[in-house]
Design an enzyme around this catalytic site. Structure first.
Site, PDB file in Angstrom:
ATOM      1  CE  LYS A 111      -3.855   2.104   2.601  1.00  0.00           C
ATOM      2  NZ  LYS A 111      -4.775   1.965   3.756  1.00  0.00           N
TER       3      LYS A 111
ATOM      4  CB  SER B 262      -8.054   4.008   3.057  1.00  0.00           C
ATOM      5  OG  SER B 262      -7.213   3.297   3.950  1.00  0.00           O
TER       6      SER B 262
ATOM      7  CB  SER C  92      -8.491   1.187   5.904  1.00  0.00           C
ATOM      8  OG  SER C  92      -9.135   2.436   5.890  1.00  0.00           O
TER       9      SER C  92
END
Lengths: 487, 483
Positions: free
Chosen positions: B76, B151, B175
């Site tokens: 990420k 997210s 997330s």
């Protein structure tokens, strides 16, 4: 109207840790800009603070030295504000739960009396970097070497009543910090900086007047002068019926006045909250006791001991215990020669005079070190040299002509002759060569004779090239002259 | 080849079925072909990846390979990667090349994994749809008109689209679990303190926790083995004996007690979702688990508490993005204040600005006690609910999201509706508990996630239960059309 001055000091002392309070970067002063700033100090995305336990130990040490309450649980908070030399946009400090709570120190006033100043709290925080406004063609340079240096902010109660008291208090804190070895005490490098809160109120009134804060004063002298100047300024305004504006001011040493630092003083909301990156610092009694066991003898204790055990006067004891380098020097010289009073006289006399004359030298870098002075004094004590000879050795070492005390005594030919037969021979020789003076002496009124011996002593010392032990000379001379009177 | 799990790839590499270079090239090619549509990557580090793959193959040739040697994966874009753009999905950091590796990144490097690149995300991890990314919305591989969740939407979409077998992610309020649920993949949010936060760009420090997203629980266990490590650089990292999370995957789960919080089956939950979750739970009953209804009475306070604590922390965490030392700086600033104001106004998107302002307000003098202090008290209440519940049950289960993936743009004008997306996930972050999302059904052709909530440090048991479920079902094997 008669005014009462109310002063409270906030002293920021840089703790002498090797690395920063929340990163492993070095805290050494004077490196090239930004060479001692790691990713943590730069506040890069993703970095996290890790508390340097050495700073904790030092803060607890200070707390114990001022007989303060030690916070067994202390919490780091974020103080939020934007400034270019504050990399994260917040300073990590301690607001509600500081490491050191209420404590106190005693200061000595001019009249010799002592006054207790209470210390509200002392908390740990990180220093900011420096903004450099010169040399950047209208732009500002940022040096983050200092960012993250551990600070102990020591906040006094508003119990200080004059500029002199403020300076004495600052000195006292400075003495404690340097005794403890937790701050290098170098004011010229900003190791200790002082914010002075000053207000005036009509004598007898309980309510405090509006205060101003003089920021970043960094010498004992300037603390006194800045506060004097601010008191005068406030008094002028108040006497004219004006009002004091609460504001931050700076002391301009060249003009000897304070001036407003921020004209539009907006109350900042720092939005404090506990730093979620750091856990509360929890310590127990055994930790505190372990730190207590490492405490050195403090100035007040040392002073008392000098008076009680070594018979020094209160004045001498105060001067000799005031700073750790002074006390260390004095004690080691005294221990070598075994005579504290003699050492006190020399440290406060010959040595202090020489240091003063040199202008910039501190006792810790005196050309004559404590061991050398101790040895010189030892040689006085064991009658190897006279006081005059001692001064010659002292001067020779000071001037860099040598470092070995006994070697210098030999090479300068300062060894005293205490051998009575040798001295007797010289005395006889001098008396034989100066029969006229002997005659005068014998015929003089008894109370005039004392003065006249000086001539003979001078001649004898000259003949012995200064090496004859004056006490022995005096004794032999007196008995020989007395014999002539009797005869 | 791209449907293979991490565990399968590990075996294949060991058996020399293909090389690390080959499998890496395969995934890089898939990214090149598919990611124009999905937009799940912000940066693809093809050259680096091939070099790492070559090194891995060399190690293997020398007989020095370990489990992870040569397995491709992705990070990420919240994790700092030395020498690689680390944008956190923001214009503010769209020029920030990190000069160091996050601990999670260096753990994978040391394990020998091959990093394909950096996955897309909501800006600074603030969002539940991946629509707040400066680099554009990520598409859900099951229906590209829908969001992948957020997210960590890039990581979830990349795994679901089979552009990578696994990806790191982070979870502040859901997330990892929410995008894993919406994309039909498996995600795990560890106990707070298990995975180092060093180098993981902070959103809300007391809630943020890194974790894995992969196809299966077994793969998540393998990733967690690498990610979990005590780290002296993170003061909130907790020192515990190193654990092998794959070791107990095959333990029997018969006799385990599952708690179903009645508050999680409220009117907020789409009935079809509720049915899917209940069906999944009945699978566990077949395996000999007992089911017990429990109550987490303070559940309704989780979202309000979260939207005080998280913005408050982020308002300070994002202060360092000031245009002074790195990141976006406005053109020709007039003075310092102008530099700050314009750099931040230009660099941050709307949602980030909204949360900074909410947080600054909640911390301001006069409001601090009413908001921040109260929210912290609620956190304790929520934690106490869970502690009480775990006295009677081994694991708690429920839905991950109130509904399946919604349309791109559907919730963007209504922040509250968007915040409610995390209604079932946020409480864990406030309590610091571990949780998982496991594929457990389909509603209207879209994946449904089953949430597993474990006790503190109970990741191994949670993974064991999830793995047993995946042995009994094949929801996790289903892939979007065309994959």
């Amino acid at each position: 109207m008669e005014w009462e001055v109310v002063i409270g000091l906030e002293i920021h002392a840089q703790l002498a840790t090797k690395s920063k309070i929340f990163s492993g970067s070095s805290t050494a002063f004077g490196a090239e800009p930004n060479t001692q700033a790691s990713a943590v100090d730069l506040g890069l995305p993703g970095v996290l603070p890790v508390f340097n336990e050495e700073a904790l130990r030092m803060a607890v040490k200070f707390g114990l030295a001022i007989d303060a309450h030690i916070g067994k649980r202390s919490v780091f908070d974020r103080k939020n504000y934007f400034y270019p030399d504050l990399p994260k946009g917040y300073q990590i400090t301690q607001l509600h739960e500081p490491i050191v709570g209420l404590g106190h120190v005693d200061i000595v006033l001019d009249d010799g009396s002592t006054k207790r100043i209470n210390i509200t709290r002392a908390h740990l925080e990180e220093d900011a970097g420096k903004s450099l406004h010169e040399d950047f063609q209208g732009m500002t340079g940022i040096d983050l070497n200092r960012a993250g240096t551990p600070l102990l902010e020591i906040v006094s109660e508003p119990e200080i009543r004059s500029a002199k008291e403020a300076a004495a208090y600052f000195r006292k804190i400075h003495g404690i910090m340097t005794y403890l070895g937790i701050c290098d005490g170098d004011l010229s490098q900003g190791s200790m900086r002082c914010d002075c809160n000053v207000s005036l109120r009509p004598k007898g009134q309980e309510k405090f007047g509006t205060r101003t804060e003089i920021k970043n004063v960094n010498s004992f002298k300037f603390v006194e002068k800045a506060i004097e100047a601010e008191i005068a300024r406030q008094m002028d305004i108040l006497e004219d019926g004006g009002r004091i504006i609460q504001e931050t001011r700076l002391y301009d040493a060249n003009k000897d006045e304070t001036r407003s630092m921020r004209s539009k003083e907006v109350a900042n909301d720092y939005r404090y909250f506990p730093d979620p990156d750091l856990l509360p610092v929890v310590i127990d009694d055994s930790y505190i006791d372990a730190v207590r066991n490492t405490l050195p003898e403090l100035p007040d204790q040392k002073k008392q001991r000098f008076m009680d055990e070594q018979g020094l006067s209160a004045y001498d004891a105060t001067v000799l215990s005031a700073t750790r380098p002074m006390a260390d020097y004095f004690e080691s010289a005294a221990k070598i020669c075994g005579d504290f009073k003699l050492a006190a006289n020399w440290v406060m006399g010959e040595l202090s005079a020489a240091l003063n004359k040199s202008g910039e030298l501190g006792i810790e870098n005196s050309p004559v070190n404590a061991t050398q002075l101790g040895q010189i004094l030892l040689r006085i004590k064991d009658n190897t040299i006279s006081a005059g000879g001692a001064k010659k050795v002292f001067q020779a070492i000071w001037d860099g002509e040598g470092s070995d005390v006994d070697g210098l005594i030999d090479s300068l030919g300062l060894k005293q002759v205490s051998d009575t037969s040798a001295i007797e021979a010289i005395v006889d020789d001098i008396l034989n060569k100066n029969t006229a003076q002997v005659e005068q002496y014998v015929n003089a009124e008894p109370d005039k004779r004392g003065k006249m011996t000086g001539f003979f002593v001078g001649q004898i010392m000259k003949a012995s090239k200064g090496t004859a032990n004056p006490a022995v000379v005096n004794e032999i001379l007196k008995s020989k002259l007395d014999a002539k009177i009797g005869g | 080849m791209h449907n293979k799990t991490i565990a399968q790839i590990a075996k294949d590499l060991e058996n020399k079925v293909y090389s690390s270079v080959e499998i890496t090239q395969h995934f890089l090619k898939r990214i090149e072909e598919q990611d124009k549509t999905l937009n799940s990557f912000i940066t693809v580090t093809a050259e680096n990846a091939l070099q790492e793959a070559k090194n891995a193959d060399n190690l293997r040739a020398k007989g020095e390979a370990s489990v992870w040697t040569g397995i491709p994966m992705a990070h990420k874009d919240i994790f700092c990667t030395d020498g690689v753009l680390t944008s956190c999905g923001s214009k503010m950091l769209s020029n920030f090349v990190a000069p160091y590796d996050a601990t999670v990144v260096s753990n994978f490097k040391q394990a020998g994994a091959v990093s394909l690149g950096k996955t897309n995300m909501d800006e600074f991890a603030m969002g539940s749809s991946n629509e707040t990314s400066y680099f554009g919305a990520v598409k859900n591989p099951w229906d590209t008109s829908r969001v992948p969740g957020g997210s960590s939407g890039g990581s979830a979409a990349a795994v679901a689209g089979r552009l990578t077998p696994g990806a790191t992610a982070s979870d502040t309020g859901g997330s990892i679990r929410q995008p894993a649920a919406l994309c039909g993949v498996t995600g795990l949010k560890p106990t707070y303190g298990l995975v180092s936060r060093w180098g993981m760009i902070a959103y809300a420090s007391s809630l943020d926790q890194g974790g894995p997203i992969a196809q299966t629980a077994e793969d998540c266990a393998m990733m967690l083995n690498v990610m979990a490590s005590f780290d002296t650089k993170d003061s909130t990292s907790i020192e515990r004996p190193k654990q092998d999370y794959t070791a107990s995957l095959n333990n029997s789960i018969a006799g385990k007690t599952i708690g179903l919080p009645k508050e999680y089956f409220s009117k907020d939950l789409d009935p079809a979702m509720a049915a899917a979750v209940r069906a999944a739970v009945s699978e566990f009953e077949k395996m000999g688990c007992k089911v017990k209804e429990i109550s987490l009475p303070n559940t309704h306070l989780a979202i309000p508490a979260y939207y005080v604590v998280a913005p408050a922390e982020c308002s300070a965490n994002l202060s360092r993005m000031d245009g002074v030392r790195f990141g976006h700086r406005c053109e020709n600033p007039k003075d310092l204040e102008d530099l700050y104001k314009r750099s931040r106004a230009e660099g941050f998107g709307k949602e980030v600005q909204r949360r900074i302002m909410v947080g600054a307000y909640a911390l301001s003098a006069g409001f601090y006690d009413a908001y921040y202090v109260k929210a912290q008290k609620i956190r304790r209440l929520i934690k106490n609910d869970f502690v009480a519940a775990f006295k009677d049950v081994d694991i708690i289960m429920g839905p991950v999201t109130p509904s399946p993936a919604f349309k791109i743009g559907e919730n963007t004008s209504d922040p509250i509706a968007m915040y409610l997306e995390d209604i079932f996930t946020i409480a864990l972050n406030l309590a610091g508990l571990p949780g998982m999302s496991v594929p457990a059904g389909m509603v209207n052709g879209l994946p449904v996630g089953l949430q597993l909530i474990g006790n503190y440090w109970d990741e191994a048991q949670m993974l064991n239960i999830a793995h047993q479920f995946q042995l009994a079902t094949d929801w996790h094997k289903q892939a979007p059309a065309g994959v």
